[in-house]
Write an enzyme that holds these catalytic residues in place. Structure first.
Site, PDB file in Angstrom:
ATOM      1  CG  ASP A  69       1.155 -11.883   2.859  1.00 21.15           C
ATOM      2  OD1 ASP A  69       0.664 -11.520   1.777  1.00 21.15           O
ATOM      3  OD2 ASP A  69       0.519 -12.553   3.691  1.00 21.15           O
ATOM      4  CG  PHE A 154      -4.048   0.235  -0.481  1.00 21.85           C
ATOM      5  CD1 PHE A 154      -2.932   0.876   0.040  1.00 21.85           C
ATOM      6  CD2 PHE A 154      -4.132  -1.147  -0.339  1.00 21.85           C
ATOM      7  CE1 PHE A 154      -1.927   0.162   0.666  1.00 21.85           C
ATOM      8  CE2 PHE A 154      -3.129  -1.869   0.286  1.00 21.85           C
ATOM      9  CZ  PHE A 154      -2.025  -1.206   0.783  1.00 21.85           C
ATOM     10  CG  ASP A 157      -4.858   2.893   4.265  1.00 23.24           C
ATOM     11  OD1 ASP A 157      -4.435   2.174   5.194  1.00 23.24           O
ATOM     12  OD2 ASP A 157      -4.172   3.233   3.300  1.00 23.24           O
TER      13      ASP A 157
HETATM   14  P1  IMP Z   1      -0.694  -7.468   0.485  1.00 23.10           P
HETATM   15  O1  IMP Z   1       0.299  -7.811   1.498  1.00 23.10           O
HETATM   16  O2  IMP Z   1      -0.279  -6.315  -0.347  1.00 23.10           O
HETATM   17  O3  IMP Z   1      -1.151  -8.658  -0.291  1.00 23.10           O
HETATM   18  O4  IMP Z   1      -1.983  -6.910   1.283  1.00 23.10           O
HETATM   19  C1  IMP Z   1      -3.061  -7.741   1.659  1.00 23.10           C
HETATM   20  C2  IMP Z   1      -4.262  -6.919   2.027  1.00 23.10           C
HETATM   21  O5  IMP Z   1      -4.093  -6.360   3.324  1.00 23.10           O
HETATM   22  C3  IMP Z   1      -4.564  -5.722   1.124  1.00 23.10           C
HETATM   23  O6  IMP Z   1      -5.340  -6.115   0.019  1.00 23.10           O
HETATM   24  C4  IMP Z   1      -5.355  -4.830   2.066  1.00 23.10           C
HETATM   25  O7  IMP Z   1      -6.691  -5.267   2.138  1.00 23.10           O
HETATM   26  C5  IMP Z   1      -4.684  -5.081   3.397  1.00 23.10           C
HETATM   27  N1  IMP Z   1      -3.612  -4.094   3.641  1.00 23.10           N
HETATM   28  C6  IMP Z   1      -2.276  -4.334   3.671  1.00 23.10           C
HETATM   29  N2  IMP Z   1      -1.588  -3.200   3.907  1.00 23.10           N
HETATM   30  C7  IMP Z   1      -2.512  -2.227   3.999  1.00 23.10           C
HETATM   31  C8  IMP Z   1      -2.412  -0.817   4.221  1.00 23.10           C
HETATM   32  O8  IMP Z   1      -1.335  -0.205   4.346  1.00 23.10           O
HETATM   33  N3  IMP Z   1      -3.581  -0.150   4.260  1.00 23.10           N
HETATM   34  C9  IMP Z   1      -4.781  -0.759   4.110  1.00 23.10           C
HETATM   35  N4  IMP Z   1      -4.932  -2.046   3.887  1.00 23.10           N
HETATM   36  C10 IMP Z   1      -3.809  -2.790   3.831  1.00 23.10           C
END
Ligand code: IMP
Length: 201
Positions: A69, A154, A157
């Protein structure tokens, strides 16, 4: 050996497969197990949410499961959006609407050094019989830019400038991003755990 990654995100699955390409593990994801219901991430921390995803999936499938997460913490906003990163701008939030909300909240903050932030990733490995087998995390420090730049990546970034760089995370190549990112660092720690005994040769 099979390990399930508790995500439907194909980018994440590809990243993890690439990372462990020299290790003899057959990775599956939730796309291979459509019977897993939507998991409610109602923890108070990244780690709690990662554990909820890994434990729920592992107990249903009776297999080892990796879950992560992650999110963005902005110092000026006392750590927000944090665990709410993906849904920051409310119902129907998109990556774009989340970025615009964040840029709006920082509009009065003109000094780059007051726009410090970090990506955080908590990662766990859970086995239904043993419980929590391994946990780790990775952090990537940086600042929030003044406007969106770059097409790659994404989420946040295109507004996140990693420390030591003059461009945004969305302007880095995949390999550059993986070598400095929060998730890349957590995966490196998991890789070390795998090769120092968890995976029997
Ligand atoms: P999850 O852990 O994949 O659920 O990520 C939660 C949210 O954190 C994503 O929807 C992004 O908005 C943000 N996020 C997590 N990792 C990244 C990354 O590497 N780049 C940009 N946003 C990130």
């Amino acid at each position: 050996m099979e390990i399930v990654i508790a995500t439907k995100n194909k980018g994440k699955v590809k990243e993890i497969n690439h990372f462990f390409k020299n290790i003899d593990i057959n990775f599956k994801s939730l796309n291979d197990y459509p019977q897993i219901p939507e998991i409610i991430e109602n923890g108070n921390t990244f780690e709690e949410n990662a554990i909820i995803k890994a434990k729920t999936t592992s107990e249903i499938l009776n297999k080892p499961v990796i879950a992560d997460d992650s999110g963005l913490q902005v110092d000026y906003l006392n750590g927000r959006p944090g665990i709410y990163s993906s849904r920051y701008s409310g119902i129907g939030a998109t990556d774009k609407s989340n970025r615009l909300k964040l840029l709006g909240e920082l509009e009065s903050v003109k000094e780059p050094l007051k726009r410090t932030a970090r990506f955080v990733c908590s990662m766990v490995l859970w086995e239904s019989k043993k419980g929590l087998v391994f946990k780790t995390y990775g952090i990537c420090e940086g600042t929030i830019g003044f406007k969106e730049k770059g097409e790659g990546g994404f989420g946040y970034d295109s507004i996140f400038i990693p420390s030591g760089f003059k461009k945004t995370m969305a302007q880095l190549t995949d390999d550059e991003k993986n070598s400095i990112s929060h998730r890349g660092k957590a995966l490196l720690n998991l890789h070390d755990f795998f090769i120092t005994g968890y995976i029997k040769k």
